[in-house]
Design a protein around this motif. Structure first.
Motif, PDB file in Angstrom:
ATOM      1  N   ASP A   2      41.716  37.907  40.018  1.00 10.76           N
ATOM      2  CA  ASP A   2      42.259  39.119  39.422  1.00 10.76           C
ATOM      3  C   ASP A   2      43.778  39.144  39.612  1.00 10.76           C
ATOM      4  N   ASN A   3      44.404  40.249  39.216  1.00  6.18           N
ATOM      5  CA  ASN A   3      45.856  40.329  39.244  1.00  6.18           C
ATOM      6  C   ASN A   3      46.440  40.259  40.656  1.00  6.18           C
ATOM      7  N   THR A   4      45.749  40.813  41.658  1.00  8.68           N
ATOM      8  CA  THR A   4      46.273  40.754  43.021  1.00  8.68           C
ATOM      9  C   THR A   4      46.239  39.326  43.561  1.00  8.68           C
ATOM     10  N   GLU A   5      45.169  38.601  43.269  1.00  9.17           N
ATOM     11  CA  GLU A   5      45.104  37.195  43.682  1.00  9.17           C
ATOM     12  C   GLU A   5      46.154  36.355  42.957  1.00  9.17           C
ATOM     13  N   LEU A   6      46.391  36.654  41.681  1.00  6.94           N
ATOM     14  CA  LEU A   6      47.428  35.967  40.917  1.00  6.94           C
ATOM     15  C   LEU A   6      48.803  36.245  41.523  1.00  6.94           C
ATOM     16  N   GLN A   7      49.065  37.488  41.900  1.00  7.29           N
ATOM     17  CA  GLN A   7      50.339  37.855  42.513  1.00  7.29           C
ATOM     18  C   GLN A   7      50.569  37.054  43.792  1.00  7.29           C
ATOM     19  N   ILE A   8      49.548  36.940  44.622  1.00  9.25           N
ATOM     20  CA  ILE A   8      49.654  36.186  45.874  1.00  9.25           C
ATOM     21  C   ILE A   8      49.894  34.710  45.583  1.00  9.25           C
ATOM     22  N   LEU A   9      49.181  34.159  44.601  1.00  9.87           N
ATOM     23  CA  LEU A   9      49.342  32.753  44.234  1.00  9.87           C
ATOM     24  C   LEU A   9      50.767  32.473  43.741  1.00  9.87           C
ATOM     25  N   VAL A  10      51.305  33.345  42.903  1.00 15.54           N
ATOM     26  CA  VAL A  10      52.661  33.169  42.373  1.00 15.54           C
ATOM     27  C   VAL A  10      53.682  33.249  43.504  1.00 15.54           C
ATOM     28  N   GLU A  11      53.509  34.194  44.415  1.00 14.84           N
ATOM     29  CA  GLU A  11      54.428  34.316  45.559  1.00 14.84           C
ATOM     30  C   GLU A  11      54.388  33.064  46.431  1.00 14.84           C
ATOM     31  N   ASN A  49      48.207  33.805  30.666  1.00 10.93           N
ATOM     32  CA  ASN A  49      47.016  33.826  29.821  1.00 10.93           C
ATOM     33  C   ASN A  49      45.818  33.382  30.669  1.00 10.93           C
ATOM     34  N   LYS A  50      44.864  34.277  30.871  1.00 10.26           N
ATOM     35  CA  LYS A  50      43.707  33.991  31.728  1.00 10.26           C
ATOM     36  C   LYS A  50      42.778  32.934  31.136  1.00 10.26           C
ATOM     37  N   LYS A  51      42.839  32.742  29.817  1.00  9.70           N
ATOM     38  CA  LYS A  51      41.963  31.753  29.172  1.00  9.70           C
ATOM     39  C   LYS A  51      42.239  30.342  29.686  1.00  9.70           C
ATOM     40  N   TYR A  52      43.496  30.067  30.088  1.00 13.81           N
ATOM     41  CA  TYR A  52      43.818  28.743  30.614  1.00 13.81           C
ATOM     42  C   TYR A  52      43.130  28.497  31.944  1.00 13.81           C
ATOM     43  N   LEU A  53      43.003  29.527  32.759  1.00 16.76           N
ATOM     44  CA  LEU A  53      42.272  29.400  34.017  1.00 16.76           C
ATOM     45  C   LEU A  53      40.800  29.137  33.743  1.00 16.76           C
ATOM     46  N   GLU A  54      40.230  29.844  32.787  1.00 14.26           N
ATOM     47  CA  GLU A  54      38.812  29.687  32.464  1.00 14.26           C
ATOM     48  C   GLU A  54      38.515  28.337  31.820  1.00 14.26           C
ATOM     49  N   GLU A  55      39.413  27.850  30.953  1.00 13.71           N
ATOM     50  CA  GLU A  55      39.187  26.598  30.226  1.00 13.71           C
ATOM     51  C   GLU A  55      39.519  25.356  31.047  1.00 13.71           C
ATOM     52  N   TYR A  56      40.666  25.377  31.751  1.00 11.70           N
ATOM     53  CA  TYR A  56      41.180  24.157  32.376  1.00 11.70           C
ATOM     54  C   TYR A  56      41.239  24.213  33.900  1.00 11.70           C
ATOM     55  N   GLY A  57      41.048  25.361  34.522  1.00 15.67           N
ATOM     56  CA  GLY A  57      41.016  25.441  35.974  1.00 15.67           C
ATOM     57  C   GLY A  57      42.363  25.770  36.605  1.00 15.67           C
ATOM     58  N   THR A  58      42.381  25.696  37.931  1.00 15.38           N
ATOM     59  CA  THR A  58      43.554  26.137  38.682  1.00 15.38           C
ATOM     60  C   THR A  58      44.735  25.186  38.570  1.00 15.38           C
ATOM     61  N   GLU A  59      44.499  23.887  38.354  1.00 17.46           N
ATOM     62  CA  GLU A  59      45.622  22.947  38.244  1.00 17.46           C
ATOM     63  C   GLU A  59      46.513  23.281  37.047  1.00 17.46           C
ATOM     64  N   GLU A  60      45.901  23.561  35.924  1.00 19.39           N
ATOM     65  CA  GLU A  60      46.665  23.946  34.729  1.00 19.39           C
ATOM     66  C   GLU A  60      47.369  25.284  34.965  1.00 19.39           C
ATOM     67  N   LEU A  61      46.682  26.205  35.627  1.00 24.21           N
ATOM     68  CA  LEU A  61      47.265  27.510  35.924  1.00 24.21           C
ATOM     69  C   LEU A  61      48.493  27.364  36.821  1.00 24.21           C
ATOM     70  N   ILE A  62      48.415  26.512  37.828  1.00 16.12           N
ATOM     71  CA  ILE A  62      49.547  26.291  38.730  1.00 16.12           C
ATOM     72  C   ILE A  62      50.724  25.692  37.962  1.00 16.12           C
ATOM     73  N   GLY A  63      50.458  24.779  37.040  1.00 13.65           N
ATOM     74  CA  GLY A  63      51.523  24.213  36.214  1.00 13.65           C
ATOM     75  C   GLY A  63      52.207  25.276  35.366  1.00 13.65           C
ATOM     76  N   ILE A  64      51.425  26.177  34.787  1.00 13.64           N
ATOM     77  CA  ILE A  64      51.989  27.261  33.974  1.00 13.64           C
ATOM     78  C   ILE A  64      52.833  28.187  34.841  1.00 13.64           C
ATOM     79  N   ILE A  65      52.340  28.500  36.050  1.00 12.84           N
ATOM     80  CA  ILE A  65      53.084  29.373  36.954  1.00 12.84           C
ATOM     81  C   ILE A  65      54.408  28.722  37.349  1.00 12.84           C
ATOM     82  N   LYS A  66      54.396  27.419  37.654  1.00  8.28           N
ATOM     83  CA  LYS A  66      55.635  26.713  38.000  1.00  8.28           C
ATOM     84  C   LYS A  66      56.635  26.782  36.841  1.00  8.28           C
ATOM     85  N   HIS A  67      56.145  26.593  35.628  1.00  5.46           N
ATOM     86  CA  HIS A  67      56.998  26.642  34.434  1.00  5.46           C
ATOM     87  C   HIS A  67      57.661  28.014  34.322  1.00  5.46           C
ATOM     88  N   GLU A  68      56.870  29.064  34.454  1.00 10.03           N
ATOM     89  CA  GLU A  68      57.410  30.419  34.316  1.00 10.03           C
ATOM     90  C   GLU A  68      58.344  30.765  35.473  1.00 10.03           C
TER      91      GLU A  68
END
Length: 154
Positions: A2-11, A49-68
């Motif tokens: 959820d958004n709180t877990e995403l906030q912690i991951l980004v930090e 975009n949460k669909k990237y987490l659902e489709e490709y997993g946390t590795e893709e999500l971490i790459g997107i977060i690094k980019h942003e």
């Protein structure tokens, strides 16, 4: 996630890879369709975009977060934060962030849509369209003849 877990991951990613704190908000945005995430210049928030987490997993999500986060930190430092800037490309390479995210399967379907072909009854001119048109309302731009549906290509 959820958004709180995403906030912690980004930090955590910000402090680990960039050595700087992320002090703004990170959240999932369900309206994003064609992009993995975006950095908002006015509020300094990051939307993912949460669909990237659902489709490709946390590795893709971490790459997107690094980019942003590259956009985020460079913008706050008043350095080149746009895709074409050398500072941005250099920071992407340093932290191992992708320049583009992987395309979602549904966006690939959207690009291969049907093509409709209309033909003028007067001069024979053909018109290709992606959307259906009202043949009683529109006429040929060349000779003002009436248009007729000819065929559909998938």
């Amino acid at each position: 996630m959820d958004n709180t877990e995403l906030q912690i991951l980004v930090e955590n990613i910000s402090s680990e890879f960039f050595g700087k704190p992320f002090i703004h908000k990170a959240r999932f945005n369900p309206r994003l369709r064609t992009t993995g995430g975006r950095y908002l210049l006015s509020s300094h928030d990051i939307e993912i975009n949460k669909k990237y987490l659902e489709e490709y997993g946390t590795e893709e999500l971490i790459g997107i977060i690094k980019h942003e986060l590259c956009h985020y930190h460079l913008h706050l430092e008043k350095r080149g934060y746009k895709h074409r800037d050398a500072d941005f490309r250099r920071l992407l390479a340093e932290v191992g962030a992708p320049r583009f995210c992987t395309a979602l399967p549904e966006s690939e379907k959207r690009t291969s849509r049907k093509v409709l072909i209309y033909r003028c009854s007067g001069c024979g001119q053909t018109f290709t369209r992606r959307r259906r048109i009202n043949t009683s309302r529109y006429v040929c731009g060349k000779c003002r003849g009436s248009l007729q549906f000819f065929k559909e290509i998938k």
